[in-house]
Scaffold this motif. Structure first.
Motif, mmCIF file in Angstrom:
data_model
loop_
_atom_site.group_PDB
_atom_site.id
_atom_site.type_symbol
_atom_site.label_atom_id
_atom_site.label_comp_id
_atom_site.label_asym_id
_atom_site.label_seq_id
_atom_site.Cartn_x
_atom_site.Cartn_y
_atom_site.Cartn_z
ATOM 1 N N LEU A 68 0.827 -1.206 0.000
ATOM 2 C CA LEU A 68 0.000 0.000 0.000
ATOM 3 C C LEU A 68 0.864 1.260 0.000
ATOM 4 O O LEU A 68 0.589 2.215 -0.731
ATOM 5 C CB LEU A 68 -0.918 -0.008 1.219
ATOM 6 N N LEU A 69 1.919 1.265 0.819
ATOM 7 C CA LEU A 69 2.811 2.424 0.866
ATOM 8 C C LEU A 69 3.469 2.665 -0.486
ATOM 9 O O LEU A 69 3.612 3.809 -0.929
ATOM 10 C CB LEU A 69 3.877 2.227 1.951
ATOM 11 N N VAL A 70 3.863 1.570 -1.143
ATOM 12 C CA VAL A 70 4.461 1.696 -2.476
ATOM 13 C C VAL A 70 3.448 2.274 -3.462
ATOM 14 O O VAL A 70 3.778 3.171 -4.264
ATOM 15 C CB VAL A 70 4.994 0.334 -2.962
ATOM 16 N N LEU A 71 2.204 1.786 -3.404
ATOM 17 C CA LEU A 71 1.164 2.277 -4.312
ATOM 18 C C LEU A 71 0.883 3.762 -4.074
ATOM 19 O O LEU A 71 0.732 4.537 -5.025
ATOM 20 C CB LEU A 71 -0.114 1.462 -4.123
ATOM 21 N N VAL A 72 0.821 4.151 -2.794
ATOM 22 C CA VAL A 72 0.566 5.554 -2.461
ATOM 23 C C VAL A 72 1.712 6.430 -2.966
ATOM 24 O O VAL A 72 1.493 7.508 -3.528
ATOM 25 C CB VAL A 72 0.385 5.721 -0.941
ATOM 26 N N TYR A 73 2.944 5.952 -2.777
ATOM 27 C CA TYR A 73 4.108 6.725 -3.223
ATOM 28 C C TYR A 73 4.116 6.875 -4.741
ATOM 29 O O TYR A 73 4.360 7.965 -5.277
ATOM 30 C CB TYR A 73 5.388 6.042 -2.753
ATOM 31 N N VAL A 74 3.824 5.781 -5.454
ATOM 32 C CA VAL A 74 3.793 5.826 -6.923
ATOM 33 C C VAL A 74 2.681 6.754 -7.398
ATOM 34 O O VAL A 74 2.864 7.543 -8.339
ATOM 35 C CB VAL A 74 3.608 4.405 -7.500
ATOM 36 N N ALA A 75 1.501 6.683 -6.739
ATOM 37 C CA ALA A 75 0.404 7.572 -7.117
ATOM 38 C C ALA A 75 0.783 9.030 -6.898
ATOM 39 O O ALA A 75 0.455 9.906 -7.707
ATOM 40 C CB ALA A 75 -0.852 7.217 -6.313
ATOM 41 N N GLY A 76 1.490 9.303 -5.779
ATOM 42 C CA GLY A 76 1.942 10.665 -5.519
ATOM 43 C C GLY A 76 2.934 11.151 -6.563
ATOM 44 O O GLY A 76 2.894 12.312 -6.988
ATOM 45 N N LEU A 77 3.839 10.258 -6.987
ATOM 46 C CA LEU A 77 4.790 10.617 -8.040
ATOM 47 C C LEU A 77 4.074 10.936 -9.340
ATOM 48 O O LEU A 77 4.416 11.895 -10.040
ATOM 49 C CB LEU A 77 5.788 9.467 -8.261
ATOM 50 N N LEU A 78 3.076 10.115 -9.681
ATOM 51 C CA LEU A 78 2.317 10.361 -10.908
ATOM 52 C C LEU A 78 1.579 11.696 -10.844
ATOM 53 O O LEU A 78 1.507 12.430 -11.828
ATOM 54 C CB LEU A 78 1.314 9.222 -11.146
#
Length: 214
Positions: A68-78
């Protein structure tokens, strides 16, 4: 001798009472924090963990949270990139256009955006209503204004529940039954999350004016 014993017993009771109160005040915030974080951890880990186990055949505690943390971080980068922001908005519009998914996703997105004071639809005003009985006050967020069948001004108030404010309820009240407060959104959220422990020393109330901007 009897008086001495009485004084000793009284001092011991006072000491025990003071010590217990201090212990409760110290431990209650820690326990609340643990319960909330444990609930979030178990829920999020349970949502993502089964799919990851099926895909990779491996499992360990916290795997869902890490994902989940990885997904949130990737979404924030996008979201920080113009192209990524455009793609995410296209994805949001696609979800909103689906008959069943959109009916769930739209209010969920609006609720999450409302907890940010920077959002256009965010909770801007913290109000108080008399609930569950007169002279007992509940903290809420004024989210919208409307009128009833008699053209009477009504306020839509979101009442959060402690310690999980996202599980609150919505009330429609006459404007004269809604009181404005001097609390900020952050102060109100701190009160809810702490079960009222993190409360300001003074909260001022005033009758809400009929014409208000939310």
């Amino acid at each position: 001798m009897g008086k001495l014993r009485y004084l000793i017993a009284l001092r011991l009771r006072l000491h025990f009472r003071r010590t217990m109160i201090a212990g409760v005040l110290l431990l209650v915030p820690i326990v609340i924090t643990y319960i909330v974080l444990r609930f979030v951890f178990d829920f999020m880990d349970g949502v993502l963990k089964p799919g990851i186990e099926g895909a990779f055949g491996k499992s360990f505690p916290g795997l869902g949270i890490i994902t989940l943390l990885v997904l949130v971080y990737v979404a924030g980068l996008l979201w920080d990139q113009a192209l990524g922001r455009r793609l995410l908005r296209m994805g949001q519009e696609s979800l909103l256009s689906l008959p069943v998914v959109g009916a769930v996703y739209r209010p969920a997105m609006q609720l999450i955006n409302s907890f940010s004071s920077n959002g256009a639809s965010g909770f801007k005003r913290v109000v108080a209503i008399e609930y569950p009985r007169p002279q007992t006050w509940a903290i809420g967020f004024l989210t919208a204004m409307t009128t009833d069948e008699n053209d009477r001004s009504m306020g839509i108030v979101y009442i959060p529940t402690a310690p999980t404010p996202n599980s609150g309820w919505v009330a429609m009240l006459p404007v004269e039954d809604i009181y404005d407060t001097d609390l900020t959104v952050q102060q109100a959220m701190s009160m809810v999350l702490s079960g009222g422990i993190a409360a300001p020393a003074r909260i001022n109330k005033a009758i809400l004016k009929e014409q208000v901007n939310v």
